[in-house]
Design a protein around this motif. Structure first.
Motif, mmCIF file in Angstrom:
data_model
loop_
_atom_site.group_PDB
_atom_site.id
_atom_site.type_symbol
_atom_site.label_atom_id
_atom_site.label_comp_id
_atom_site.label_asym_id
_atom_site.label_seq_id
_atom_site.Cartn_x
_atom_site.Cartn_y
_atom_site.Cartn_z
ATOM 1 N N PRO A 148 0.825 -1.211 0.000
ATOM 2 C CA PRO A 148 0.000 0.000 0.000
ATOM 3 C C PRO A 148 0.861 1.263 0.000
ATOM 4 C CG PRO A 148 -0.851 -1.596 1.564
ATOM 5 C CD PRO A 148 0.467 -2.124 1.092
ATOM 6 N N GLY A 149 0.551 2.168 -0.923
ATOM 7 C CA GLY A 149 1.258 3.438 -0.994
ATOM 8 C C GLY A 149 2.592 3.376 -1.706
ATOM 9 N N ASN A 150 2.976 2.218 -2.209
ATOM 10 C CA ASN A 150 4.275 2.065 -2.871
ATOM 11 C C ASN A 150 4.053 1.600 -4.303
ATOM 12 O OD1 ASN A 150 7.290 1.884 -2.723
ATOM 13 N ND2 ASN A 150 6.856 -0.233 -3.236
ATOM 14 N N HIS A 151 4.844 2.128 -5.243
ATOM 15 C CA HIS A 151 4.698 1.802 -6.660
ATOM 16 C C HIS A 151 5.674 0.695 -7.024
ATOM 17 C CE1 HIS A 151 3.008 2.982 -10.577
ATOM 18 N NE2 HIS A 151 4.191 2.666 -11.081
ATOM 19 N N LEU A 152 5.164 -0.491 -7.378
ATOM 20 C CA LEU A 152 6.006 -1.659 -7.633
ATOM 21 C C LEU A 152 6.532 -1.721 -9.060
ATOM 22 C CD1 LEU A 152 3.933 -4.406 -5.786
ATOM 23 C CD2 LEU A 152 6.148 -3.517 -5.094
ATOM 24 N N ASP A 153 5.945 -0.951 -9.962
ATOM 25 C CA ASP A 153 6.302 -1.037 -11.374
ATOM 26 C C ASP A 153 7.434 -0.069 -11.701
ATOM 27 O OD1 ASP A 153 6.242 -1.905 -13.927
ATOM 28 O OD2 ASP A 153 4.411 -0.861 -14.510
ATOM 29 N N SER A 154 8.224 -0.405 -12.721
ATOM 30 C CA SER A 154 9.270 0.491 -13.222
ATOM 31 C C SER A 154 9.615 0.087 -14.635
ATOM 32 C CB SER A 154 10.525 0.441 -12.344
ATOM 33 O OG SER A 154 11.164 -0.816 -12.467
ATOM 34 N N GLU A 155 10.411 0.914 -15.297
ATOM 35 C CA GLU A 155 10.847 0.576 -16.636
ATOM 36 C C GLU A 155 11.756 -0.665 -16.586
ATOM 37 O OE1 GLU A 155 9.950 1.874 -19.537
ATOM 38 O OE2 GLU A 155 8.527 3.137 -18.440
ATOM 39 N N PRO A 156 11.640 -1.567 -17.566
ATOM 40 C CA PRO A 156 12.490 -2.771 -17.562
ATOM 41 C C PRO A 156 13.973 -2.421 -17.504
ATOM 42 C CG PRO A 156 10.764 -2.928 -19.228
ATOM 43 C CD PRO A 156 10.726 -1.529 -18.696
ATOM 44 N N ASN A 157 14.704 -3.142 -16.641
ATOM 45 C CA ASN A 157 16.161 -2.996 -16.508
ATOM 46 C C ASN A 157 16.593 -1.604 -16.052
ATOM 47 O OD1 ASN A 157 16.512 -5.673 -17.524
ATOM 48 N ND2 ASN A 157 16.289 -4.871 -19.603
ATOM 49 N N SER A 158 15.669 -0.845 -15.474
ATOM 50 C CA SER A 158 16.037 0.500 -15.026
ATOM 51 C C SER A 158 16.816 0.422 -13.720
ATOM 52 C CB SER A 158 14.778 1.357 -14.829
ATOM 53 O OG SER A 158 13.936 0.779 -13.842
ATOM 54 N N LEU A 159 17.703 1.390 -13.503
ATOM 55 C CA LEU A 159 18.511 1.440 -12.301
ATOM 56 C C LEU A 159 17.732 2.092 -11.171
ATOM 57 C CD1 LEU A 159 21.887 2.568 -13.902
ATOM 58 C CD2 LEU A 159 21.182 0.236 -13.293
ATOM 59 N N SER A 160 18.242 1.934 -9.931
ATOM 60 C CA SER A 160 17.594 2.553 -8.782
ATOM 61 C C SER A 160 17.719 4.062 -8.876
ATOM 62 C CB SER A 160 18.241 2.056 -7.484
ATOM 63 O OG SER A 160 18.066 0.666 -7.354
ATOM 64 N N SER A 161 16.654 4.737 -8.598
ATOM 65 C CA SER A 161 16.654 6.194 -8.571
ATOM 66 C C SER A 161 15.493 6.641 -7.715
ATOM 67 C CB SER A 161 16.525 6.775 -9.986
ATOM 68 O OG SER A 161 15.251 6.477 -10.526
ATOM 69 N N ASP A 162 15.422 7.923 -7.441
ATOM 70 C CA ASP A 162 14.294 8.425 -6.666
ATOM 71 C C ASP A 162 12.979 8.151 -7.372
ATOM 72 O OD1 ASP A 162 16.022 9.321 -4.746
ATOM 73 O OD2 ASP A 162 16.088 11.387 -5.486
ATOM 74 N N ALA A 163 13.014 8.111 -8.723
ATOM 75 C CA ALA A 163 11.775 7.929 -9.488
ATOM 76 C C ALA A 163 11.227 6.514 -9.381
ATOM 77 C CB ALA A 163 12.009 8.288 -10.953
ATOM 78 N N ASN A 164 12.111 5.511 -9.289
ATOM 79 C CA ASN A 164 11.611 4.136 -9.241
ATOM 80 C C ASN A 164 11.975 3.410 -7.949
ATOM 81 O OD1 ASN A 164 14.286 3.227 -9.455
ATOM 82 N ND2 ASN A 164 14.178 3.078 -11.683
ATOM 83 N N ARG A 165 12.384 4.150 -6.939
ATOM 84 C CA ARG A 165 12.682 3.535 -5.650
ATOM 85 C C ARG A 165 11.445 2.810 -5.125
ATOM 86 N NH1 ARG A 165 16.027 3.795 -1.138
ATOM 87 N NH2 ARG A 165 14.952 3.723 0.873
ATOM 88 N N GLY A 166 11.642 1.565 -4.706
ATOM 89 C CA GLY A 166 10.521 0.773 -4.211
ATOM 90 C C GLY A 166 9.902 -0.128 -5.261
ATOM 91 N N ALA A 167 10.313 0.000 -6.540
ATOM 92 C CA ALA A 167 9.803 -0.885 -7.584
ATOM 93 C C ALA A 167 10.443 -2.267 -7.448
ATOM 94 C CB ALA A 167 10.094 -0.297 -8.962
#
Length: 384
Positions: A148-167
């Protein structure tokens, strides 16, 4: 958000059906007692000053919501008004989206009676991952994973960043230490805080596994930006009946020796087990070399037969997912609506592929595929 959740739960109480069994009614009453006791244990001052108490209370209410929904779903007595009320509760809305009528998997559209409530959660930092429910019919395992409250999806093979943290970064499912094959789909659109994971009884090295009726399953998930994995050990219990048909007959045609070793029929899945046999003293490589090229895949090294399953009335089952291609494998199909008297397994070659219409995503009914059936390899199984 916690107050709204409690109000939604309490509003459901007046909609409880009269037909509930004593056991289900008792569990409902216990659930509402938990909500009342939790509400009385935290004063209004504590709600404003103690964030950890508020978080704990939110998880108590969330657990109560899960217990309430799963118990009602399993009871089979959910009225339309009750179903609408349950769907408004975030946790149960996810459960309904996964196990409900809008799911593309035909077997899950009738899965409500077989759901197991495991309700396990692991917290690292400010993220809690929860596996509230799963289903096991002896052939495949399906579970929903939520944060809850966390976004699990991200671009394939993307690196950790503030934008996809928690994916989701990696997901591993283990049975007795063996990694199993799995796939997943996000179930809640743009928010992507919930996914359903389907686990098959095949290892990632393409070895078939015979699951017992009860066992433990390990699930390890890593999220981008978090060093510590979320680790679960889930108790899995088969909750559906199963009809198992076996055959020792081997069909022969064009140097193909094919055996339909098993057909497993459950209310959720129909699973076909196929084996290609070598002649005595013959290697797999020599067996493949002796088979005409029209039966082989694009690389010429594997048999590319696919299969239809048809009952005595001509009703044909749709496959769930893609056909695997190897010397021994399982293929999953939608369930039969009623148990058939006979089942015919019809091997075929794809002469020409159909193409999905523009804009279609996910499963679709391919009516333009041209098939060449191989009647010499057909197998008919009788259901006792």
């Amino acid at each position: 958000m916690n107050t709204k959740l409690e109000e939604q739960l309490k509003s459901c109480q007046s909609l409880l059906p009269n037909q509930l069994s004593d056991v289900a009614r008792s569990k409902m009453n216990e659930t509402y007692q938990i909500i009342r006791e939790t509400d009385n244990s935290v004063s209004s001052i504590e709600r404003k000053t103690n964030s950890s108490r508020t978080i704990n209370k939110w998880w108590v209410s969330t657990a109560a919501a899960t217990i309430l929904g799963v118990t009602l779903i399993a009871s089979g007595f959910v009225s339309p008004a009750m179903a609408d009320a349950l769907k408004q509760i975030p946790v149960l809305g996810q459960i309904y989206s996964i196990w409900g009528k809008n799911n593309l998997d035909p077997g899950l559209q009738q899965a409500e009676d077989f759901i197991t409530n495991v309700n396990q959660s692991v917290t690292h930092g400010n993220v809690t991952m929860n596996i509230p429910t799963l289903l096991f019919d002896g052939t495949r395992i399906l579970m929903n994973v939520t944060t809850p409250g966390n976004h699990l999806d991200s671009e394939p093979n993307s690196l950790s960043s503030d934008a996809n943290r928690g994916a989701v970064d990696t997901l591993e499912v283990l049975y007795k230490g063996q990694p199993l094959s799995w796939n997943s789909d996000f179930m809640d659109g743009k928010t992507a805080s919930s996914l359903i994971v389907q686990v098959t009884n095949t290892t990632i090295t393409n070895q078939n596994v015979q699951f017992p009726d009860q066992f433990d399953l390990s699930v390890n998930v890593t999220l981008k930006g978090y060093d510590v994995p979320f680790q679960f050990v889930l108790p899995v219990t088969k909750t559906t009946p199963v009809t198992v048909l076996t055959s020792e007959e081997t069909k022969h045609h064009d140097n193909i020796n094919m055996q339909i070793s098993k057909l497993e029929i459950t209310p959720i899945t129909t699973q076909l087990s196929v084996e290609y046999k070598t002649n005595p003293g013959q290697s797999i490589e020599k067996m493949l070399a002796s088979i005409p090229s029209e039966y082989k895949g694009a690389n010429g090294g594997i048999i590319a037969l696919q299969y239809d399953i048809v009952d005595e009335h001509g009703v044909q089952l749709k496959p769930i997912g893609s056909h695997p291609i190897s010397e021994s494998y399982n293929i999953r199909f939608e369930p039969f609506k009623t148990l058939p008297r006979t089942v015919t397994i019809k091997p075929y070659l794809v002469v020409s592929e159909g193409q999905a219409p523009t804009g279609v995503i996910g499963q679709w009914e391919d009516k333009s595929m041209v098939k060449k059936y191989i009647p010499e390899l057909e197998t008919v199984l009788s259901v006792q």
